[in-house]
Design a protein around this motif. Structure first.
Motif, PDB file in Angstrom:
ATOM      1  N   VAL A   1       0.839  -1.209   0.000  1.00  0.00           N
ATOM      2  CA  VAL A   1       0.000   0.000   0.000  1.00  0.00           C
ATOM      3  C   VAL A   1       0.873   1.258   0.000  1.00  0.00           C
ATOM      4  O   VAL A   1       0.651   2.193  -0.788  1.00  0.00           O
ATOM      5  CB  VAL A   1      -0.942  -0.002   1.221  1.00  0.00           C
ATOM      6  CG1 VAL A   1      -1.661   1.340   1.345  1.00  0.00           C
ATOM      7  CG2 VAL A   1      -1.971  -1.124   1.097  1.00  0.00           C
ATOM      8  N   LEU A   2       1.874   1.287   0.879  1.00  0.00           N
ATOM      9  CA  LEU A   2       2.760   2.455   0.940  1.00  0.00           C
ATOM     10  C   LEU A   2       3.567   2.610  -0.351  1.00  0.00           C
ATOM     11  O   LEU A   2       3.777   3.735  -0.835  1.00  0.00           O
ATOM     12  CB  LEU A   2       3.717   2.321   2.132  1.00  0.00           C
ATOM     13  CG  LEU A   2       3.083   2.425   3.521  1.00  0.00           C
ATOM     14  CD1 LEU A   2       4.128   2.199   4.597  1.00  0.00           C
ATOM     15  CD2 LEU A   2       2.419   3.783   3.715  1.00  0.00           C
ATOM     16  N   GLY A   3       4.007   1.499  -0.928  1.00  0.00           N
ATOM     17  CA  GLY A   3       4.758   1.554  -2.173  1.00  0.00           C
ATOM     18  C   GLY A   3       3.938   2.121  -3.314  1.00  0.00           C
ATOM     19  O   GLY A   3       4.426   2.942  -4.104  1.00  0.00           O
ATOM     20  N   VAL A   4       2.684   1.698  -3.410  1.00  0.00           N
ATOM     21  CA  VAL A   4       1.793   2.208  -4.458  1.00  0.00           C
ATOM     22  C   VAL A   4       1.548   3.696  -4.280  1.00  0.00           C
ATOM     23  O   VAL A   4       1.575   4.478  -5.255  1.00  0.00           O
ATOM     24  CB  VAL A   4       0.456   1.425  -4.442  1.00  0.00           C
ATOM     25  CG1 VAL A   4      -0.570   2.113  -5.336  1.00  0.00           C
ATOM     26  CG2 VAL A   4       0.661  -0.012  -4.889  1.00  0.00           C
ATOM     27  N   ILE A   5       1.316   4.125  -3.032  1.00  0.00           N
ATOM     28  CA  ILE A   5       1.099   5.558  -2.759  1.00  0.00           C
ATOM     29  C   ILE A   5       2.334   6.360  -3.163  1.00  0.00           C
ATOM     30  O   ILE A   5       2.230   7.419  -3.806  1.00  0.00           O
ATOM     31  CB  ILE A   5       0.780   5.771  -1.265  1.00  0.00           C
ATOM     32  CG1 ILE A   5      -0.592   5.192  -0.933  1.00  0.00           C
ATOM     33  CG2 ILE A   5       0.812   7.267  -0.917  1.00  0.00           C
ATOM     34  CD1 ILE A   5      -0.918   5.198   0.550  1.00  0.00           C
ATOM     35  N   ALA A   6       3.520   5.865  -2.798  1.00  0.00           N
ATOM     36  CA  ALA A   6       4.759   6.575  -3.133  1.00  0.00           C
ATOM     37  C   ALA A   6       4.938   6.685  -4.642  1.00  0.00           C
ATOM     38  O   ALA A   6       5.296   7.749  -5.167  1.00  0.00           O
ATOM     39  CB  ALA A   6       5.953   5.847  -2.512  1.00  0.00           C
ATOM     40  N   VAL A   7       4.679   5.622  -5.374  1.00  0.00           N
ATOM     41  CA  VAL A   7       4.831   5.634  -6.833  1.00  0.00           C
ATOM     42  C   VAL A   7       3.833   6.588  -7.483  1.00  0.00           C
ATOM     43  O   VAL A   7       4.189   7.357  -8.403  1.00  0.00           O
ATOM     44  CB  VAL A   7       4.664   4.205  -7.402  1.00  0.00           C
ATOM     45  CG1 VAL A   7       4.548   4.242  -8.921  1.00  0.00           C
ATOM     46  CG2 VAL A   7       5.842   3.337  -6.989  1.00  0.00           C
ATOM     47  N   LEU A   8       2.588   6.567  -7.017  1.00  0.00           N
ATOM     48  CA  LEU A   8       1.546   7.428  -7.601  1.00  0.00           C
ATOM     49  C   LEU A   8       1.891   8.911  -7.450  1.00  0.00           C
ATOM     50  O   LEU A   8       1.666   9.711  -8.371  1.00  0.00           O
ATOM     51  CB  LEU A   8       0.195   7.132  -6.956  1.00  0.00           C
ATOM     52  CG  LEU A   8      -0.456   5.789  -7.331  1.00  0.00           C
ATOM     53  CD1 LEU A   8      -1.742   5.585  -6.551  1.00  0.00           C
ATOM     54  CD2 LEU A   8      -0.729   5.730  -8.835  1.00  0.00           C
ATOM     55  N   PHE A   9       2.430   9.274  -6.278  1.00  0.00           N
ATOM     56  CA  PHE A   9       2.769  10.684  -6.057  1.00  0.00           C
ATOM     57  C   PHE A   9       4.105  11.051  -6.700  1.00  0.00           C
ATOM     58  O   PHE A   9       4.333  12.214  -7.058  1.00  0.00           O
ATOM     59  CB  PHE A   9       2.826  10.996  -4.555  1.00  0.00           C
ATOM     60  CG  PHE A   9       1.477  11.237  -3.944  1.00  0.00           C
ATOM     61  CD1 PHE A   9       0.912  12.502  -3.931  1.00  0.00           C
ATOM     62  CD2 PHE A   9       0.756  10.194  -3.402  1.00  0.00           C
ATOM     63  CE1 PHE A   9      -0.330  12.727  -3.376  1.00  0.00           C
ATOM     64  CE2 PHE A   9      -0.487  10.397  -2.838  1.00  0.00           C
ATOM     65  CZ  PHE A   9      -1.052  11.669  -2.827  1.00  0.00           C
ATOM     66  N   MET A  10       4.989  10.066  -6.857  1.00  0.00           N
ATOM     67  CA  MET A  10       6.298  10.343  -7.441  1.00  0.00           C
ATOM     68  C   MET A  10       6.244  10.375  -8.966  1.00  0.00           C
ATOM     69  O   MET A  10       7.056  11.059  -9.611  1.00  0.00           O
ATOM     70  CB  MET A  10       7.301   9.266  -6.983  1.00  0.00           C
ATOM     71  CG  MET A  10       8.766   9.611  -7.293  1.00  0.00           C
ATOM     72  SD  MET A  10       9.876   8.257  -6.852  1.00  0.00           S
ATOM     73  CE  MET A  10       9.684   8.228  -5.083  1.00  0.00           C
ATOM     74  N   LEU A  11       5.305   9.676  -9.567  1.00  0.00           N
ATOM     75  CA  LEU A  11       5.231   9.561 -11.018  1.00  0.00           C
ATOM     76  C   LEU A  11       5.141  10.920 -11.728  1.00  0.00           C
ATOM     77  O   LEU A  11       5.884  11.168 -12.694  1.00  0.00           O
ATOM     78  CB  LEU A  11       4.052   8.661 -11.405  1.00  0.00           C
ATOM     79  CG  LEU A  11       4.130   8.001 -12.780  1.00  0.00           C
ATOM     80  CD1 LEU A  11       5.402   7.179 -12.928  1.00  0.00           C
ATOM     81  CD2 LEU A  11       2.900   7.118 -13.004  1.00  0.00           C
ATOM     82  N   PRO A  12       4.242  11.833 -11.291  1.00  0.00           N
ATOM     83  CA  PRO A  12       4.187  13.147 -11.956  1.00  0.00           C
ATOM     84  C   PRO A  12       5.513  13.907 -11.878  1.00  0.00           C
ATOM     85  O   PRO A  12       5.887  14.610 -12.824  1.00  0.00           O
ATOM     86  CB  PRO A  12       3.085  13.891 -11.197  1.00  0.00           C
ATOM     87  CG  PRO A  12       2.254  12.803 -10.590  1.00  0.00           C
ATOM     88  CD  PRO A  12       3.210  11.717 -10.253  1.00  0.00           C
ATOM     89  N   VAL A  13       6.215  13.769 -10.750  1.00  0.00           N
ATOM     90  CA  VAL A  13       7.506  14.449 -10.582  1.00  0.00           C
ATOM     91  C   VAL A  13       8.527  13.893 -11.581  1.00  0.00           C
ATOM     92  O   VAL A  13       9.281  14.646 -12.221  1.00  0.00           O
ATOM     93  CB  VAL A  13       8.022  14.281  -9.138  1.00  0.00           C
ATOM     94  CG1 VAL A  13       9.393  14.949  -8.975  1.00  0.00           C
ATOM     95  CG2 VAL A  13       7.030  14.859  -8.143  1.00  0.00           C
TER      96      VAL A  13
END
Length: 307
Positions: A237-249
């Motif tokens: 769950v934490l990994g998915v959240i991190a990827v989703l927010f990091m992807l636009p960056v």
């Protein structure tokens, strides 16, 4: 050592305890009936003694504390545990004992939910809670137990003398069920008729507070018994959240070569690091849990040989 011990944890069951004792003495004349009074303020102890039970005291409040003391104190070949509120019939006791003593079953569950429980019980949240906890445990432990929280059970001596009880209150039934599932004890369920409490008898179970304790116990035992699945689930769950927010960056950096949202990037990196640490923790704890299971099996074997 008793052949069969009937264990009745009690708190203010003056109106029903006499009938429960008489019923079980009739159903199991060879059994010794033990009543453990958990600080009752009525005449529970006096009534129990009048009906021929062995009465003892447990001053630490809570059903889990009573069961822990009963299991430590009493030696028997077969144990029947029953509530003192006269909601469970004694007519299945002989069959439950036979399953333990003749079939080698370690824990027999008196299954209310497959019989009359949902008809006789008019407390909707209790019905929902039973279904919810049953679904939760069966999914976590890949099992198919019909009634997780019934207070009517039979046990083998091996099970009783080798279960580490940590619960203090009504969550004890959940803990016993999970322990049996995790340690691969032989479980059998026998449908029983559940009946409403007699007039003037009141439940000590608080729907909200005790329900919260049961669900909390399920998650704690899930963490303790299945650490890899528990910590990996949080890690994913934490990994998915991190990827989703990091992807636009990352996309913005790919197109412009700039990283204008450094705070987002830093937080995402920390969240991803936390996810990796949780995954590693789950792997390590799973290895430790497996070793504990192996040690438990060896200790049970040695204890059985010494007896």
């Amino acid at each position: 050592m008793d052949k069969i011990a009937v264990l009745i944890p009690c708190y203010n069951e003056e109106k029903t305890i006499g009938k429960v004792i008489d019923d079980f003495k009739t159903a199991l004349p060879e059994a010794v009936v033990y009543v453990y009074d958990n600080n009752s303020t009525d005449k529970t102890s006096d009534v129990a003694e009048e009906h021929g039970a062995v009465v003892r005291k447990e001053y630490r409040q809570g059903k889990g504390n009573v069961v822990r003391t009963m299991f430590r104190d009493i030696d028997a070949e077969c144990y029947i545990m029953i509530d003192g509120d006269d909601t469970y019939p004694a007519d299945k006791a002989k069959e439950m004992c036979s399953a333990v003593m003749e079939e080698g079953v370690d824990m027999v569950i008196g299954d209310r939910l497959s019989a009359t429980y949902f008809i006789e019980n008019d407390r909707r949240f209790h019905n929902f809670g039973n279904r919810f906890v049953r679904s939760l445990i069966n999914n976590i432990f890949n099992s198919d137990v019909k009634d997780i929280m019934t207070g009517y059970r039979a046990f083998s001596r091996m099970f009783v003398k080798n279960i580490p009880i940590l619960a203090n209150g009504f969550e004890i039934e959940t803990e016993m069920t999970i322990h049996a599932l995790d340690k691969n004890y032989i479980i059998k369920e026998i449908p029983i008729d559940y009946r409403r409490r007699p007039e003037g008898s009141f439940s000590k179970l608080n729907t909200i507070s005790d329900g919260y304790k049961v669900v909390k116990t399920v998650f704690q035992l899930f963490r303790d018994y299945k650490p890899y699945i528990f910590f990996t689930s949080i890690s994913v769950v934490l990994g998915v959240i991190a990827v989703l927010f990091m992807l636009p960056v990352i996309i913005e950096y790919w197109h412009t070569g700039l990283v204008p949202r450094f705070p987002t990037l830093i937080v995402c990196c920390f969240v991803m690091l936390l996810a990796i640490l949780l995954f590693i923790s789950g792997v390590i704890l799973e290895v430790m849990t497996k070793k504990h299971r192996q040690l438990y099996e060896l200790l049970v074997i040695r204890k059985r040989k010494s007896e």
